[in-house]
Each structure stands twice: as C-alpha cells, then as structure tokens.
Design a protein around this motif. Structure first.
Motif: not given
Length: 393
Positions: A195-213
């Motif tokens: 899976i490809w992801v970029q370092s920030n998603i619309e200004g939010t970095y990957l460790g943010h709680p919104s990406f936990k699930s």
C-alpha cells in the motif's frame, strides 16, 4: 485464507486472456467492479481518456507472441530490482502537471523499458507519485474514484508485463473505510504487493489518531503487510484551506521532501504507531531523507521507546536508495547499526532525472561500505526477502 499475490497475478492474467479472446469490454468490467463497491468513476471527466490507456495496455497482452514473451523473460545483466519507480501516463500528468515546484516529467512505457534495460534493471515495483489520489482536496467522491482508476491503470501495466512490474496500491485517505476497501480490492483482486501512502494527508501526518483504525485494520490482515511511505508537499491547514508550508525559497521537491519524510517518521514513532502494529513493514525512500541525522536527538528525549524503536528500524523498516544517497548519506543510516539486509535499491524514475542515474548506480557498485555479496543483496536479495511470494520471481 489469502492467496499469494504472485498467484493472483497469474490468475488475473489468465482471466484477462479469456476476456480478450471473448472480446468483452474491459471498460465495462472495470465499471461493474467499481459499481459493486459503490464507486462512480464517471464523476471524473477524464474517465474516457484513462480507459483508453488501460485498454491499450490490455491489448498489448494479446499482441505478444511466445517469442516476445521469451525475450522479456531473459534476465537483464545485473538482475536489479528497482523498489522505487513511478509511472506517469499522459492523463495523469495533465491532471497534475507539476509537483513540489518541479514539472512532472513526460513518461511512456517504452521510456520505462528502455531506462530499465540501460540500467540493468529486471523488475520495477512502482507507484503513482505524489499526490496520488489526493488531487481533489476535500472532494470525497472524486478522490475515491481516482484511487480506483490509478489501481486499475497500474494493474493493466503489470498484466501487460508480468515479469517486469509490480505495483503498490493507492488508497483514498483520509476516507478510512473507503481506503481499506480499496486496499483490499487492489491487493486481493488486482495483485498489488503493498500500500502506498504519502507523508501527510491534506496536512495531517500519519501518526495522527484519525489514521489509527487504518493501521489497526491493515495490521490485522493475514501475512506480512507492506506500507510504502512517499514524501508529499508540506501544507498547513488554515480553516478550510491548505497553505503551502515550505518556509524557504528553495524548491520543495529538491529540499523539503526529505524533511517531510523525517516529520512523518517522527510522528509514526512518537505516537508508537510502529510499535503497536507489528505486522506492518515500511518501505522508506531516499534512505530516510533527513530523518537519520535527527534520530538520536529526537529519541533520546523519549528513552522509554529508544531501544524498541531502533529494533523496529532494523527489522520492519526497509530503506531504499532512490537518488544520489550512496555517495555519503547511507553512512549516516549505517551509523545506527541498521543492518545492510534492510537496504533496497531504487531509482525514482522518471521523477529523478536520467542524468544522475548512472552515477547513483555506480555509487552503490563502487561503495567501499559493502562487500560484493552485500551489494547483490541491495540490488535484489533484500527485495526478495521483503516481498517473498507476493512477487513471482
């Protein structure tokens, strides 16, 4: 029980040959699969142009005779695996003609194959580059539809050249449930190897709680899961707007991308995302960008996770060499005792100009830091160990 990706690709190719022989419309098949997942591809006005490119790739399969296939299967002299490559069909360049202050390069499949031949690369594992499906900020239906088209396009190239290419799935984050559905479709149906992801998603970095699930669910899937992290343009969200966050006059794509990698790796580490979800392996470009020079400074402030973090960086992180990183930069990574078995070769073609490619390749070949056996591992064996039976070697 999950089927290996190499078997999936073989099944898909066989199915494709049946589809071609029966003259079933590839476009109809792709539309029907999308509709089954509640995706409306027609929200994208360039949909017909994309389908023309995809259909052209599929037609290439039926045109190849046995002699051509045999020629393609002859290994190139150096037997190299490129773990960091990109594809840029004309429709995608028209959609996003510049990135990070630099023009998106022209690209064709013939260019790609010629480059690989010239560099001694047998196989490339590619992804669409930044911004991937995140062209239409805040527009959910279009982002979801674009992610599907990117994956169908990538799969078409891989099915046309099954012994030359593999691809990473694009996912429409920040829409978590749709991203998970797309990842499953791309890996289980189209044969994506990660899976490809970029370092920030619309200004939010990957460790943010919104990406936990998102990470939690991927982690729960059977078998090794691979996430490839690519730097993105840094932005700051101000109200409902995203503002360019490059604080210097220097071109983002040549400078700031490397700090983007550092920011998101720091975030994934300090939130302990990488500690909590142990079934995920990460491919990190540019041997970590700016991150290796900051690791001790950052992690010494968090002594409770210092040792465990380096254990993860040494086992579940894989560091690709894209760009001129083996002249000196890789020595900084090795200074943390990152095993040489975790190093991959990458080119960043076609976004990295052709001119420095030969020098970057020679820098690995001539590096005094590695034995001949270790160089062979960087060029191929380490990739085989990472991807295993996800690829039909």
């Amino acid at each position: 029980m999950l089927i290996s990706c190499s078997l999936l690709v073989s099944i898909a190719l066989a199915s494709l040959q049946v589809v071609v022989s029966q003259e079933i419309n590839v476009t109809d098949t792709i539309i029907n699969n999308a509709v089954a997942d509640s995706i409306d591809l027609t929200v994208l006005e360039f949909f017909p142009e994309v389908m023309a490119e995809i259909e052209g790739a599929y037609e290439a399969v039926s045109r190849r005779d046995g002699a051509q296939r045999a020629r393609r299967q002859i290994p190139t002299p150096n037997n190299i695996v490129d773990a960091h490559a990109h594809v840029v069909p004309a429709w995608y360049k028209n959609l996003y003609p510049s990135i990070g202050g630099l023009p998106v390069p022209d690209w064709t499949m013939d260019d790609q194959l010629a480059f690989m031949s010239g560099q001694g690369i047998e196989r490339a594992i590619f992804a669409f580059s930044t911004p991937g499906p995140n062209v239409f900020v805040g527009r959910k239906a279009r982002t979801i539809a674009l992610a599907r088209l990117l994956n169908e396009q990538a799969a078409a190239y891989c099915r046309a050249f099954p012994d030359r290419f593999n691809f990473y799935a694009q996912v429409p984050l920040p829409y978590t449930q749709e991203a998970l559905r797309e990842a499953q479709y791309a890996m289980n149906h189209l044969g994506a190897v990660g899976i490809w992801v970029q370092s920030n998603i619309e200004g939010t970095y990957l460790g943010h709680p919104s990406f936990k699930s998102f990470f939690e669910t991927i982690n729960s899937w059977a078998g090794r899961q691979i996430v490839y992290i690519h730097p993105a343009v840094p932005v700051i969200k101000v109200g409902n707007r995203l503002i360019d966050a490059n604080p210097t006059p220097y071109i983002t794509g040549r400078i700031e991308f490397y700090f983007e990698t550092a920011r998101t790796l720091m975030d994934l580490t300090l939130t302990q995302t990488i500690h909590n979800f142990t079934n995920i392996h990460y491919v990190i470009p540019h041997v970590g960008g700016a991150y290796p020079s900051t690791m001790d400074r950052i992690l010494k402030s968090f002594p409770d996770i210092y040792d465990s973090t380096f254990q993860i960086y040494s086992t579940r992180f894989w560091w690709d060499s894209a760009g001129p990183t083996y002249h000196h930069q890789v020595a900084g990574l090795l200074g943390y005792n990152i095993p040489k078995s975790q190093l991959l070769y990458g080119t960043d073609f076609p976004y990295a100009p052709l001119a420095p490619q030969a020098g970057s390749l020679l820098a690995v070949k001539n590096s005094p830091l590695f034995t001949a056996e270790e160089k062979t591992a960087i060029f191929r064996t380490n990739a085989e160990n990472l991807f295993g039976d996800k690829i039909n070697w």
